[in-house]
Design a protein around this motif. Sequence first.
Motif, mmCIF file in Angstrom:
data_model
loop_
_atom_site.group_PDB
_atom_site.id
_atom_site.type_symbol
_atom_site.label_atom_id
_atom_site.label_comp_id
_atom_site.label_asym_id
_atom_site.label_seq_id
_atom_site.Cartn_x
_atom_site.Cartn_y
_atom_site.Cartn_z
ATOM 1 N N GLY A 86 29.544 5.866 -10.028
ATOM 2 C CA GLY A 86 29.082 5.506 -11.363
ATOM 3 C C GLY A 86 27.711 4.867 -11.412
ATOM 4 N N CYS A 87 26.905 5.062 -10.364
ATOM 5 C CA CYS A 87 25.566 4.494 -10.310
ATOM 6 C C CYS A 87 24.522 5.608 -10.297
ATOM 7 N N THR A 88 23.276 5.242 -10.553
ATOM 8 C CA THR A 88 22.177 6.192 -10.442
ATOM 9 C C THR A 88 21.121 5.593 -9.534
ATOM 10 N N PRO A 89 20.440 6.421 -8.749
ATOM 11 C CA PRO A 89 19.420 5.882 -7.848
ATOM 12 C C PRO A 89 18.233 5.317 -8.603
ATOM 13 N N LEU A 90 17.604 4.309 -8.030
ATOM 14 C CA LEU A 90 16.392 3.772 -8.619
ATOM 15 C C LEU A 90 15.258 4.780 -8.492
ATOM 16 N N VAL A 91 14.363 4.777 -9.475
ATOM 17 C CA VAL A 91 13.117 5.514 -9.330
ATOM 18 C C VAL A 91 12.136 4.592 -8.605
ATOM 19 N N LEU A 92 11.070 5.171 -8.084
ATOM 20 C CA LEU A 92 10.160 4.411 -7.232
ATOM 21 C C LEU A 92 9.577 3.192 -7.925
ATOM 22 N N THR A 93 9.114 3.332 -9.162
ATOM 23 C CA THR A 93 8.502 2.184 -9.839
ATOM 24 C C THR A 93 9.507 1.066 -10.073
ATOM 25 N N GLU A 94 10.780 1.412 -10.295
ATOM 26 C CA GLU A 94 11.806 0.379 -10.444
ATOM 27 C C GLU A 94 11.961 -0.390 -9.139
ATOM 28 N N ARG A 111 11.520 12.283 -7.646
ATOM 29 C CA ARG A 111 11.284 13.492 -6.835
ATOM 30 C C ARG A 111 10.047 14.213 -7.367
ATOM 31 N N LEU A 112 9.452 14.990 -6.516
ATOM 32 C CA LEU A 112 8.291 15.789 -6.895
ATOM 33 C C LEU A 112 8.724 17.243 -7.030
ATOM 34 N N ARG A 113 8.517 17.799 -8.213
ATOM 35 C CA ARG A 113 8.847 19.212 -8.433
ATOM 36 C C ARG A 113 7.581 20.042 -8.230
ATOM 37 N N LYS A 114 7.674 21.020 -7.351
ATOM 38 C CA LYS A 114 6.529 21.857 -7.021
ATOM 39 C C LYS A 114 6.289 22.913 -8.100
ATOM 40 N N ALA A 115 5.160 23.601 -7.970
ATOM 41 C CA ALA A 115 4.768 24.580 -8.981
ATOM 42 C C ALA A 115 5.799 25.689 -9.145
ATOM 43 N N ASN A 116 6.519 26.016 -8.061
ATOM 44 C CA ASN A 116 7.523 27.082 -8.135
ATOM 45 C C ASN A 116 8.873 26.592 -8.657
ATOM 46 N N PHE A 146 0.832 -1.192 0.000
ATOM 47 C CA PHE A 146 0.000 0.000 0.000
ATOM 48 C C PHE A 146 0.872 1.250 0.000
ATOM 49 N N VAL A 147 0.263 2.370 -0.357
ATOM 50 C CA VAL A 147 0.911 3.678 -0.310
ATOM 51 C C VAL A 147 0.385 4.410 0.913
ATOM 52 N N VAL A 148 1.259 5.049 1.664
ATOM 53 C CA VAL A 148 0.838 5.755 2.874
ATOM 54 C C VAL A 148 -0.208 6.813 2.532
ATOM 55 N N VAL A 149 -1.097 7.066 3.476
ATOM 56 C CA VAL A 149 -2.232 7.950 3.202
ATOM 57 C C VAL A 149 -1.812 9.399 2.951
ATOM 58 N N ASP A 150 -0.653 9.782 3.492
ATOM 59 C CA ASP A 150 -0.224 11.170 3.291
ATOM 60 C C ASP A 150 0.684 11.327 2.063
ATOM 61 N N MET A 151 0.529 10.391 1.112
ATOM 62 C CA MET A 151 1.245 10.495 -0.150
ATOM 63 C C MET A 151 0.266 10.276 -1.311
ATOM 64 N N PRO A 152 -0.829 11.025 -1.335
ATOM 65 C CA PRO A 152 -1.803 10.847 -2.417
ATOM 66 C C PRO A 152 -1.263 11.279 -3.767
ATOM 67 N N ASP A 153 -0.163 12.027 -3.745
ATOM 68 C CA ASP A 153 0.466 12.514 -4.980
ATOM 69 C C ASP A 153 1.619 11.629 -5.420
ATOM 70 N N VAL A 154 1.617 10.369 -4.995
ATOM 71 C CA VAL A 154 2.744 9.475 -5.250
ATOM 72 C C VAL A 154 3.123 9.409 -6.728
ATOM 73 N N ASP A 155 2.146 9.464 -7.619
ATOM 74 C CA ASP A 155 2.448 9.321 -9.051
ATOM 75 C C ASP A 155 3.052 10.581 -9.659
ATOM 76 N N ARG A 156 3.103 11.643 -8.905
ATOM 77 C CA ARG A 156 3.741 12.866 -9.384
ATOM 78 C C ARG A 156 5.243 12.866 -9.086
ATOM 79 N N PHE A 157 5.724 11.859 -8.362
ATOM 80 C CA PHE A 157 7.160 11.745 -8.102
ATOM 81 C C PHE A 157 7.801 11.131 -9.344
#
Length: 218
Positions: free
Chosen positions: A129-137, A161-166, A78-89
């Motif tokens: 020489g590595c890159t971090p995994l993204v969440l879906t990976e 990461r989530l980029r905000k409107a600003n 499950f995704v924590v309740v305070d991350m409803p914007d998970v797909d915007r990361f």
Amino acid sequence: MPDASAADSVHPLPSPAAQAERLIELGVHEIAGIPAEDIRAFAGTADRGRDVLLAVHPDRAPASALAPLLLRDGKPGFVVVDMPDVDRFAPTAVEIPDAPLYFVAGPDRGDHLANWSPEEALPALTKDGCTPLVLTEGIHWVLQQPAVLERNLCFMTIGSRLRKANGALDARTPAIWISNGTGRDGRERRNAPKVGWCWWGNRHTWLGFASAAGREGQ
């Protein structure tokens, strides 16, 4: 290169063909709108002898759809309740192939970076020489290799990461760990796989930083 962690502490990944069948069994091809035969065909293009993870692009199979497919002790993820914007990361400072399907080479849990903050870990991974995994990976990895998620040895996926409107980056960074069934998780979710977040500047002794040696698509 980073010290060996997940690659040595759990069994090697299933073959790409077996991974394809696993995704099809779970219905990921339907979520992504990709014919099952296309996933099987793509799996067949993998170089033999390489430890690679078969991944679906997050635009086709978002974290919110994949997380409930995780399973541990008979309990769905499950995704924590305070991350409803998970797909915007979204992938940030990480280049993933512009293709529906791609391979992630040499996924590593990053145990050696436990108790580092994301802010500290990112340059260390880059230096090696590595890159971090993204969440879906990260979710794909646990779907294919559930043993990679262990109590006190879980991981962050700071490639998302989530980029905000600003234009600034949100201070939350995604992670995958095991619920204790406390707080808003609920007792019924104790030991379930959990997609949550931690602050960019905070350290956690039980969270490493998952990374990849490379990515390949078609």
